[in-house]
Design a protein around this motif. Structure first.
Motif, PDB file in Angstrom:
ATOM      1  N   SER A 111       8.036  -4.009  -9.950  1.00  0.00           N
ATOM      2  CA  SER A 111       7.441  -5.326 -10.079  1.00  0.00           C
ATOM      3  C   SER A 111       6.859  -5.826  -8.765  1.00  0.00           C
ATOM      4  N   ARG A 112       7.747  -6.218  -7.879  1.00  0.00           N
ATOM      5  CA  ARG A 112       7.281  -6.873  -6.675  1.00  0.00           C
ATOM      6  C   ARG A 112       6.423  -5.956  -5.801  1.00  0.00           C
ATOM      7  N   CYS A 113       6.904  -4.740  -5.594  1.00  0.00           N
ATOM      8  CA  CYS A 113       6.200  -3.816  -4.698  1.00  0.00           C
ATOM      9  C   CYS A 113       4.822  -3.452  -5.246  1.00  0.00           C
ATOM     10  N   VAL A 114       4.710  -3.424  -6.576  1.00  0.00           N
ATOM     11  CA  VAL A 114       3.447  -3.036  -7.181  1.00  0.00           C
ATOM     12  C   VAL A 114       2.460  -4.192  -7.170  1.00  0.00           C
ATOM     13  N   LYS A 115       2.997  -5.413  -7.275  1.00  0.00           N
ATOM     14  CA  LYS A 115       2.108  -6.564  -7.451  1.00  0.00           C
ATOM     15  C   LYS A 115       1.813  -7.328  -6.175  1.00  0.00           C
ATOM     16  N   GLU A 116       2.829  -7.427  -5.337  1.00  0.00           N
ATOM     17  CA  GLU A 116       2.718  -8.384  -4.247  1.00  0.00           C
ATOM     18  C   GLU A 116       2.588  -7.662  -2.903  1.00  0.00           C
ATOM     19  N   LEU A 117       1.595  -8.048  -2.145  1.00  0.00           N
ATOM     20  CA  LEU A 117       1.410  -7.454  -0.832  1.00  0.00           C
ATOM     21  C   LEU A 117       2.415  -8.050   0.152  1.00  0.00           C
ATOM     22  N   PRO A 118       3.263  -7.217   0.757  1.00  0.00           N
ATOM     23  CA  PRO A 118       4.225  -7.776   1.715  1.00  0.00           C
ATOM     24  C   PRO A 118       3.544  -8.119   3.039  1.00  0.00           C
ATOM     25  N   PRO A 129       0.806  -1.225   0.000  1.00  0.00           N
ATOM     26  CA  PRO A 129       0.000   0.000   0.000  1.00  0.00           C
ATOM     27  C   PRO A 129       0.842   1.280   0.000  1.00  0.00           C
ATOM     28  N   PHE A 130       2.085   1.170   0.405  1.00  0.00           N
ATOM     29  CA  PHE A 130       2.938   2.361   0.494  1.00  0.00           C
ATOM     30  C   PHE A 130       3.715   2.624  -0.796  1.00  0.00           C
ATOM     31  N   HIS A 131       3.648   1.703  -1.772  1.00  0.00           N
ATOM     32  CA  HIS A 131       4.589   1.820  -2.888  1.00  0.00           C
ATOM     33  C   HIS A 131       4.513   3.117  -3.699  1.00  0.00           C
ATOM     34  N   PRO A 132       3.300   3.757  -3.862  1.00  0.00           N
ATOM     35  CA  PRO A 132       3.316   4.977  -4.681  1.00  0.00           C
ATOM     36  C   PRO A 132       4.121   6.117  -4.040  1.00  0.00           C
ATOM     37  N   HIS A 185      11.135  -7.847  15.944  1.00  0.00           N
ATOM     38  CA  HIS A 185      10.985  -6.683  15.072  1.00  0.00           C
ATOM     39  C   HIS A 185      10.261  -7.112  13.794  1.00  0.00           C
ATOM     40  N   PHE A 186       9.038  -6.664  13.649  1.00  0.00           N
ATOM     41  CA  PHE A 186       8.225  -7.067  12.509  1.00  0.00           C
ATOM     42  C   PHE A 186       8.131  -5.926  11.504  1.00  0.00           C
ATOM     43  N   ALA A 187       8.207  -6.250  10.231  1.00  0.00           N
ATOM     44  CA  ALA A 187       8.030  -5.226   9.209  1.00  0.00           C
ATOM     45  C   ALA A 187       7.339  -5.836   7.997  1.00  0.00           C
ATOM     46  N   ALA A 188       6.528  -5.036   7.327  1.00  0.00           N
ATOM     47  CA  ALA A 188       5.849  -5.502   6.123  1.00  0.00           C
ATOM     48  C   ALA A 188       6.453  -4.796   4.920  1.00  0.00           C
ATOM     49  N   CYS A 189       7.674  -5.218   4.577  1.00  0.00           N
ATOM     50  CA  CYS A 189       8.339  -4.624   3.419  1.00  0.00           C
ATOM     51  C   CYS A 189       9.150  -5.724   2.764  1.00  0.00           C
ATOM     52  N   HIS A 190       9.077  -5.798   1.437  1.00  0.00           N
ATOM     53  CA  HIS A 190       9.819  -6.853   0.730  1.00  0.00           C
ATOM     54  C   HIS A 190      11.321  -6.732   0.944  1.00  0.00           C
ATOM     55  N   TYR A 191      11.755  -5.506   1.173  1.00  0.00           N
ATOM     56  CA  TYR A 191      13.206  -5.278   1.224  1.00  0.00           C
ATOM     57  C   TYR A 191      13.682  -4.873   2.621  1.00  0.00           C
ATOM     58  N   ALA A 192      12.901  -5.264   3.623  1.00  0.00           N
ATOM     59  CA  ALA A 192      13.197  -4.826   4.984  1.00  0.00           C
ATOM     60  C   ALA A 192      14.640  -5.128   5.403  1.00  0.00           C
ATOM     61  N   GLU A 193      15.170  -6.282   4.987  1.00  0.00           N
ATOM     62  CA  GLU A 193      16.516  -6.666   5.417  1.00  0.00           C
ATOM     63  C   GLU A 193      17.586  -5.858   4.718  1.00  0.00           C
ATOM     64  N   SER A 194      17.364  -5.554   3.448  1.00  0.00           N
ATOM     65  CA  SER A 194      18.458  -4.969   2.671  1.00  0.00           C
ATOM     66  C   SER A 194      18.514  -3.449   2.736  1.00  0.00           C
TER      67      SER A 194
END
Lengths: 364, 337, 332
Positions: free
Chosen positions: A303-310, A292-295, A319-328
């Motif tokens: 690709s991933r951020c637009v299509k896939e809900l983290p 939901p935050f990608h825009p 420590h919880f996060a809802a981001c595809h790239y939280a680690e990097s």
């Protein structure tokens, strides 16, 4: 610490827009969208987010002030677990002794025609838990505990300042000795000096009465002070959740970083850095696809951020996060935007003023 | 000397007229604003900062009246000084100043536009009121302004109704309206208070741009010291209708002198050192009501340095303790830090 | 907007149709029918009427048929522009109603205009000059107006008119013009009489709308958007009219249909008291004598007036409030 409340896939939808021919609403506002988390016994869990993020709805749905659309809210009474979300009116009334709410507006949430004594004692009377001297005693004790004077009990709310009214509201919420309190923007309407009083009071009461709080607020600084852990909401979902220092200093979600960058620094000589987020939160009626935050996210890919809900996942312990790239991602925390200083005045200055005071007093 | 000021307020006193009583709200304010500077009036609710800001353009409600003082404004050409306090609040002179030479931004972006007219209409109306512009010219100016304040798609935004805007967008439109006639003075009454943090940061950014680009002088009203630190050059701290301390932003924030300012700064929860957070340091008691104003220094019954027989007897006037700082406290003497 | 108006018209027609059914049922509701009341009158006059005569009369009038058939016939005729025959007056309903209809319309709309003009102007004055002498006087008169029943007020006016001025305030025309053909003099004469029923009929409504206007405007005057517009240097009168007044007209406009219905329903009694040549007195008569087609036609006309009023008020609201036009009211 044991778990007090366990929330599983909680959702709350509101129908919005015009009704069609068959009385169906055109769209759904998913104010709370598939939220799962736990509240530990004795903690103060902060819930922050901007207006429209669904934090207030979540707080209210959690104790079933609003009927949840689906999901479970398992409340650990000590003996067994009760699903608050499934309870009906009668059982709910009984369970509400265990969970109470403190609202933002101490002006609106108190009945202006009742004395403070009656306001504080009302839950006991309504539930036939006490009467006569016992009732009076309980009211008195709770009032004193919340920083009110017994001599004020026969007055009406309009005779009190905002901070004192909030004390009355707190006393009423605590009179039945609940285990769990939802503080819904409980200090937001108060001035800083008074806000500090109420924050301290809430902290003291938590230890004294063994309470657990869900502290819903938009003020990140107040939350940082009050809470042990903090959850950040965005468009109906929790996007990050961690121990306070972790979340503020080492955020794992770009939205949290953006929030940190938006807080004005305490030091006027530190210029605010250019905001880490552009634009505004989109309408929750029509949320973006994927994350939901990608825009608004400067790290989002196409690709991933637009299509896939983290999913909200444990990125590092607790420590919880809802981001595809939280680690990097290497994100900045509050310390990169703020000054490492807690107070302005120092003891030297206080001492100096005290000597000055003595000098002047001596001359008088 | 005086001509270097854009606005100079002298001994401003405002009272609330109840049935029979006169309740003082603002008690003898003195401050001045140099061209191109930002002066912040800071204080908690009830300190009179909003009333003061409204009085500067004579926008006070009927019950509130300026009982004494001058509001000298050097807006026109720089050689004509108008005492706004003497003008008829419904008269033509003040109407020419409002929206023309001095304009205002309000706290509630949700309610500061009429829902019945488009955003563009409400801005164009101000332009046409002050300039001899045709409708087309005014519209073109409006679109340019909307673009300048960062509204996406200004050609369309101009025909939108306020109900279609978010709070942040409305506040941008409000700024556009305030800037529409190139005012020399902008009065901003808590312009970011009702906004979310990220939007607040954007609006602050915008106001700083405005200040840099147009050289507009700003009187900025706020209760939020953090916000003030990011925009103001000078700060005046208010308590119960009077200024207790005044100085440059740096002096006030780093070396506060008045006990109230010190307490106020320490009561703010800060993110600087969370590991060490234990308790906040509130100011004890609460702000007295307008009907029970303490004698002498209004802060005396909440002050750690209260001096009996002095603070509760005589009102401390502002005293200059350095080039950049004035403080209204009996602990200090003129010229002595 | 056009689409909205068309849709609104559609619902208006449906409502009218449904109302016609209700009206018909209402007329049938009292025990007996026109023939019974006719027989009653004759018997009182000492004339003996046989059951055969009554039956023949019933079948001639179609009263022996089932109710739904009667309704169908009535409706069918209505669509052909035939409102039926008034048995009481022995003339087609259209002729009976005739000029009285136009008089009724003139009276109703004159009253409506009077009500709103006075209410809005004095309402604005009262709000802007709150607690001034003028406001207090308006308030007192307003409460008196609300508290006095229309017919009583009419009687008082008639009494005073007779006693002090020696003029009859009843009727809509002076005697010499009653049957005269239309002329400018007759029109003037009409206006000189019209004000009495207009004031009587409109008094309560005016007082009510005035209170509404004053209260709403007082609320609006304190709103932020007014101060905000003022801070742009808009002159006071222009500001007042364009911002708070336009907003305050909203609740006033939305009760227009309701106001019209009160005028229409209040009219019969006052019409009788002031002996006006309007539909009101006719309406009461037709109900008493169970003159079915006349009563039905009148009920339909009254209903139509009310629905028409609501329709007008909807359009007014759409003009006043763009949010209703664009349908974007709730968008955040």
């Amino acid at each position: 610490m044991s778990t007090l409340v366990e929330i599983k896939n909680l959702e709350k939808h509101f129908p919005v827009g015009k009704t069609g021919i068959f009385g169906k609403h055109k769209s759904l506002l998913k104010a709370v969208n598939n939220v799962s988390f736990t509240i530990k016994k004795g903690e103060n869990l902060g819930l922050v987010g901007e207006s429209g993020s669904g934090k207030t709805t979540l707080g209210r749905t959690l104790i079933h002030l609003i009927e949840p659309t689906r999901g479970e809210v398992l409340f650990n009474t000590g003996e067994n677990k009760i699903d608050i979300a499934k309870l009906r009116r009668g059982e709910l009334r009984y369970q509400w002794r265990n969970m109470q709410m403190i609202f933002q507006d101490p002006y609106a949430s108190l009945n202006q025609r009742m004395t403070v004594r009656d306001i504080i004692g009302e839950p006991l009377v309504a539930n036939k838990l006490a009467s006569g001297d016992e009732l009076n005693e309980k009211i008195k004790n709770m009032a004193v505990l919340c920083g009110l004077k017994t001599s004020q009990l026969s007055r009406y709310p309009h005779a009190f300042s905002g901070g004192q009214r909030q004390r009355i509201a707190i006393a009423r919420a605590l009179i039945m000795h609940p285990q769990f309190i939802v503080c819904d923007e409980a200090v937001s309407a108060l001035d800083v000096s008074i806000q500090a009083q109420i924050l301290n009071l809430l902290k003291d009461l938590r230890h004294e009465l063994d309470l657990t709080y869900l502290f819903v607020a938009h003020d990140l600084s107040a939350v940082a002070y009050a809470c042990d852990r903090v959850a950040v909401m965005y468009l109906g979902r929790i996007v990050e959740m961690a121990v306070t220092e972790e979340l503020y200093y080492k955020p794992k979600h770009p939205y949290t970083e953006a929030l940190m960058s938006a807080i004005p620094p305490d030091d006027p000589e530190v210029t605010m850095q250019k905001l880490f987020v552009q634009g505004e939160q989109p309408s929750p009626v029509n949320p973006p696809t994927g994350c939901p935050f990608h825009p608004r996210c400067k790290f989002a890919d196409n690709s991933r951020c637009v299509k896939e809900l983290p999913e909200l996942r444990e990125v590092s312990p607790e420590h919880f996060a809802a981001c595809h790239y939280a680690e990097s991602l290497s994100l900045k925390g509050a310390l990169q935007f703020q000054v490492k200083q807690r107070k302005t005045t120092n003891n030297k200055q206080v001492e100096y003023l005290n000597t000055k005071r003595k000098e002047i007093m001596a001359k008088l | 000397m005086e001509k270097t000021y854009l606005m100079q307020v002298k001994n401003l006193q405002i009272s609330w007229h109840l049935d029979k009583a006169l309740i003082p709200i603002v008690c003898g304010l003195n401050f001045s604003l140099e061209p191109g500077k930002v002066l912040a009036l800071v204080g908690e609710s009830g300190c009179g900062k909003s009333v003061t800001s409204l009085s500067l353009l004579r926008l006070l409600a009927k019950e509130l009246k300026i009982v004494e003082g001058e509001i000298l404004f050097n807006g026109a050409d720089g050689d004509k000084t108008v005492d706004i306090a003497k003008l008829n609040p419904r008269g033509r002179e003040i109407q020419e100043i409002r929206g023309g030479m001095a304009s205002m931004i309000f706290q509630e972006p949700m309610s500061s536009f009429s829902p019945l007219y488009t955003i563009g209409h409400q801005i164009m109306e101000v332009i046409q009121q002050h300039k001899k512009n045709t409708k087309e010219e005014a519209r073109a100016t409006t679109i340019k302004l909307l673009q300048k304040v960062g509204l996406a798609d200004p050609e369309k935004a101009v025909d939108r109704f306020p109900g279609e805007f978010s709070g942040g967008m409305r506040q941008r439109a409000m700024i556009a309206k305030a800037l529409s006639c190139d005012p020399q003075l902008l009065i901003a009454d808590e312009p970011t208070t009702a906004l979310d943090v990220t939007i607040q940061a954007q609006i602050l950014d915008l106001m700083n741009e405005v200040k840099a680009e147009f050289g507009t002088s700003i009187i900025f009203i706020s209760h939020d010291l953090g916000v003030v630190g990011q925009i103001a050059d000078d700060v005046a701290i208010m308590y119960m209708g009077s200024i207790v301390e005044k100085g440059t932003v740096k002096e006030i924030f780093k070396y506060p002198k008045h006990p109230y300012t010190m307490k106020l700064l320490d009561a703010i929860p800060r993110l600087g050192n969370l590991e060490d957070r234990k308790r906040l340091e509130p100011i004890r008691g609460s702000v007295p009501t307008l009907f029970s104003r303490p004698k002498g220094c209004a802060f005396h019954d909440r002050c750690d340095y209260f001096m009996k027989g002095l603070c509760d007897e005589s009102f401390p006037g502002l005293r200059k303790i350095s080039e950049d700082q004035q403080v209204a406290c009996h602990l200090y003497k003129e010229g002595e830090e | 907007m056009l689409e909205l108006i068309v849709r609104r018209l559609g619902t208006t027609l449906v409502t009218l149709f449904l109302l016609s059914i209700v009206a018909f049922i209402l007329i049938q509701l009292p025990p007996g029918d026109f023939v019974d009341s006719y027989a009653g009158k004759k018997t009182q006059g000492g004339v003996v009427v046989t059951q055969d005569e009554l039956d023949a009369m019933r079948s001639r009038l179609g009263l022996d048929r089932p109710v739904y058939q009667q309704y169908a016939i009535w409706m069918g005729d209505l669509f052909k522009g035939d409102m039926g025959f008034s048995w009481e007056y022995h003339r087609p309903v259209k002729d009976v109603i005739g000029e009285r209809l136009s008089m009724t319309l003139v009276l109703a709309f004159a009253t409506l205009i009077f009500t709103y003009l006075i209410a809005i102007i004095i309402g604005i004055y009262s709000a802007v000059r709150q607690y001034s002498i003028g406001d207090n006087v308006a308030t007192i008169i307003g409460y008196l107006g609300l508290a006095t029943p229309g017919f009583l007020f009419a009687l008082i006016l008639m009494f005073l008119g007779q006693k002090w001025f020696g003029v009859s305030v009843g009727g809509l025309f002076s005697l010499e013009f009653q049957d005269a053909p239309w002329s400018f003099a007759k029109l003037m004469n009409l206006f000189s009489h019209l004000w009495v029923p207009v004031v009587v009929l409109g008094m309560a409504g005016t007082a009510f709308q005035l209170r509404t206007m004053r209260a709403t405007l007082l609320d609006e005057l304190n709103k932020m958007y007014v101060t905000s517009a003022r801070s742009g240097g808009i002159p006071e009168f222009k500001l007042l009219m364009r911002y708070p007044v336009r907003m305050a007209l909203n609740p006033i406009a939305s009760t227009l249909g309701w106001e019209l219905s009160k005028i229409v329903s209040g009219a019969p009694i006052i019409g009788i008291v002031l002996s006006l040549p309007t539909l009101g007195p006719l309406y009461i008569n037709s109900l008493l004598s169970q003159d079915m087609y006349l009563a039905g036609a009148l009920i339909l006309i009254f209903c139509f007036l009310v629905i028409f009023g609501t329709f007008i008020s909807d359009i007014l609201l759409m003009i006043l409030d763009p949010r209703l036009r664009t349908g974007k009211a709730g968008v955040k």
